[in-house]
Design a protein around this motif. Structure first.
Motif, PDB file in Angstrom:
ATOM      1  N   GLY A  86       0.824  -1.211   0.000  1.00 51.91           N
ATOM      2  CA  GLY A  86       0.000   0.000   0.000  1.00 51.91           C
ATOM      3  C   GLY A  86       0.858   1.260   0.000  1.00 51.91           C
ATOM      4  N   ALA A  87       1.923   1.234   0.804  1.00 50.19           N
ATOM      5  CA  ALA A  87       2.839   2.374   0.832  1.00 50.19           C
ATOM      6  C   ALA A  87       3.523   2.533  -0.525  1.00 50.19           C
ATOM      7  N   ALA A  88       3.885   1.419  -1.163  1.00 54.33           N
ATOM      8  CA  ALA A  88       4.521   1.482  -2.481  1.00 54.33           C
ATOM      9  C   ALA A  88       3.567   2.074  -3.509  1.00 54.33           C
ATOM     10  N   ASP A  89       2.287   1.715  -3.443  1.00 52.51           N
ATOM     11  CA  ASP A  89       1.307   2.271  -4.386  1.00 52.51           C
ATOM     12  C   ASP A  89       1.156   3.778  -4.208  1.00 52.51           C
ATOM     13  N   VAL A  90       1.100   4.227  -2.954  1.00 46.08           N
ATOM     14  CA  VAL A  90       0.974   5.663  -2.686  1.00 46.08           C
ATOM     15  C   VAL A  90       2.196   6.414  -3.218  1.00 46.08           C
ATOM     16  N   LEU A  91       3.375   5.868  -2.973  1.00 44.39           N
ATOM     17  CA  LEU A  91       4.603   6.522  -3.424  1.00 44.39           C
ATOM     18  C   LEU A  91       4.735   6.478  -4.950  1.00 44.39           C
ATOM     19  N   ARG A  92       4.298   5.388  -5.582  1.00 40.37           N
ATOM     20  CA  ARG A  92       4.347   5.305  -7.041  1.00 40.37           C
ATOM     21  C   ARG A  92       3.410   6.331  -7.666  1.00 40.37           C
ATOM     22  N   ASP A  93       2.217   6.492  -7.083  1.00 44.40           N
ATOM     23  CA  ASP A  93       1.289   7.501  -7.591  1.00 44.40           C
ATOM     24  C   ASP A  93       1.884   8.903  -7.470  1.00 44.40           C
ATOM     25  N   ALA A  94       2.574   9.166  -6.364  1.00 42.61           N
ATOM     26  CA  ALA A  94       3.230  10.464  -6.193  1.00 42.61           C
ATOM     27  C   ALA A  94       4.348  10.637  -7.205  1.00 42.61           C
ATOM     28  N   ALA A  95       5.081   9.570  -7.489  1.00 47.06           N
ATOM     29  CA  ALA A  95       6.171   9.649  -8.468  1.00 47.06           C
ATOM     30  C   ALA A  95       5.641   9.910  -9.864  1.00 47.06           C
ATOM     31  N   MET A  96       4.497   9.350 -10.193  1.00 42.08           N
ATOM     32  CA  MET A  96       3.927   9.548 -11.532  1.00 42.08           C
ATOM     33  C   MET A  96       3.436  10.977 -11.738  1.00 42.08           C
ATOM     34  N   ARG A  97       3.220  11.723 -10.676  1.00 41.82           N
ATOM     35  CA  ARG A  97       2.793  13.117 -10.794  1.00 41.82           C
ATOM     36  C   ARG A  97       3.942  14.071 -11.086  1.00 41.82           C
ATOM     37  N   VAL A  98       5.176  13.588 -11.001  1.00 44.20           N
ATOM     38  CA  VAL A  98       6.345  14.424 -11.268  1.00 44.20           C
ATOM     39  C   VAL A  98       6.451  14.631 -12.785  1.00 44.20           C
ATOM     40  N   VAL A 101       8.259  12.123 -15.717  1.00 43.47           N
ATOM     41  CA  VAL A 101       8.280  10.696 -15.391  1.00 43.47           C
ATOM     42  C   VAL A 101       7.247   9.984 -16.252  1.00 43.47           C
ATOM     43  N   GLY A 102       7.721   9.019 -17.040  1.00 43.44           N
ATOM     44  CA  GLY A 102       6.819   8.254 -17.896  1.00 43.44           C
ATOM     45  C   GLY A 102       6.366   6.965 -17.254  1.00 43.44           C
ATOM     46  N   ALA A 103       7.215   6.368 -16.444  1.00 37.76           N
ATOM     47  CA  ALA A 103       6.882   5.137 -15.733  1.00 37.76           C
ATOM     48  C   ALA A 103       7.678   5.114 -14.439  1.00 37.76           C
ATOM     49  N   ALA A 104       7.086   4.513 -13.426  1.00 38.90           N
ATOM     50  CA  ALA A 104       7.753   4.452 -12.127  1.00 38.90           C
ATOM     51  C   ALA A 104       7.467   3.114 -11.471  1.00 38.90           C
ATOM     52  N   HIS A 105       8.457   2.630 -10.749  1.00 37.45           N
ATOM     53  CA  HIS A 105       8.329   1.387  -9.978  1.00 37.45           C
ATOM     54  C   HIS A 105       8.929   1.655  -8.602  1.00 37.45           C
ATOM     55  N   VAL A 106       8.166   1.366  -7.555  1.00 31.81           N
ATOM     56  CA  VAL A 106       8.607   1.653  -6.188  1.00 31.81           C
ATOM     57  C   VAL A 106       8.506   0.376  -5.352  1.00 31.81           C
TER      58      VAL A 106
END
Length: 159
Positions: A86-98, A101-106
């Motif tokens: 769940g924490a990884a999903d939240v952080l990945r969503d935040a990374a995609m807003r930068v 960034v075209g793709a992100a994996h956390v």
């Protein structure tokens, strides 16, 4: 390590080779010492304690998938946890807003957050700096008791 060494020696004996010298010495010592010897009793007690400890560890439910959250002030009995995925999903969503960034994996571990991102446009170093800042801010919002260290890797899209 001791189990691997013993296993290798047992396999070698089964293959027709002689037993290792340390194993022959150990079996001779165990065969010739009386059962009430201090060293025999000590070794048996250590082996029994180790066995009990391994059984306790096997039966104890682990919480490695859960990250403890900070306790609210004035509520010492309240305990809350956040699942790592769940924490990884939240952080990945935040990374995609930068931007860029075209793709992100956390991946979120107990001590480290590993973030990988593919940069579609913008300077990769600026994207990395922005991504690190956003992930740091989002990690602080998660209110983890022991905030993990953030490691960010970016790569430029090549096609």
């Amino acid at each position: 390590m001791a189990a691997v060494a013993t296993l290798v020696d047992v396999v070698a004996v089964r293959a027709g080779r002689p037993a290792a010298a340390w194993r022959r010495l150990l079996t001779d010592e165990l065969a010739t010492r009386p059962v009430d010897n201090v060293w025999m009793l000590t070794g048996g007690a250590v082996a029994a304690a180790l066995g009990v400890w391994l059984i306790v560890l096997a039966l104890t439910p682990g919480q490695r998938r859960w990250l403890p959250l900070r306790l609210p002030p004035g509520c010492p009995r309240v305990r809350a946890f956040l699942h790592r995925h769940g924490a990884a999903d939240v952080l990945r969503d935040a990374a995609m807003r930068v931007p860029g960034v075209g793709a992100a994996h956390v991946l979120v571990g107990r001590h480290r957050i590993k973030a990988r991102a593919v940069v579609r446009f913008r300077d990769p170093q600026r994207v990395k700096d922005d991504l690190t800042a956003v992930l740091d801010e989002e990690r602080d919002r998660l209110a983890l008791a022991h905030p993990p260290r953030i490691v960010v890797r970016v790569r430029q899209r090549t096609d």
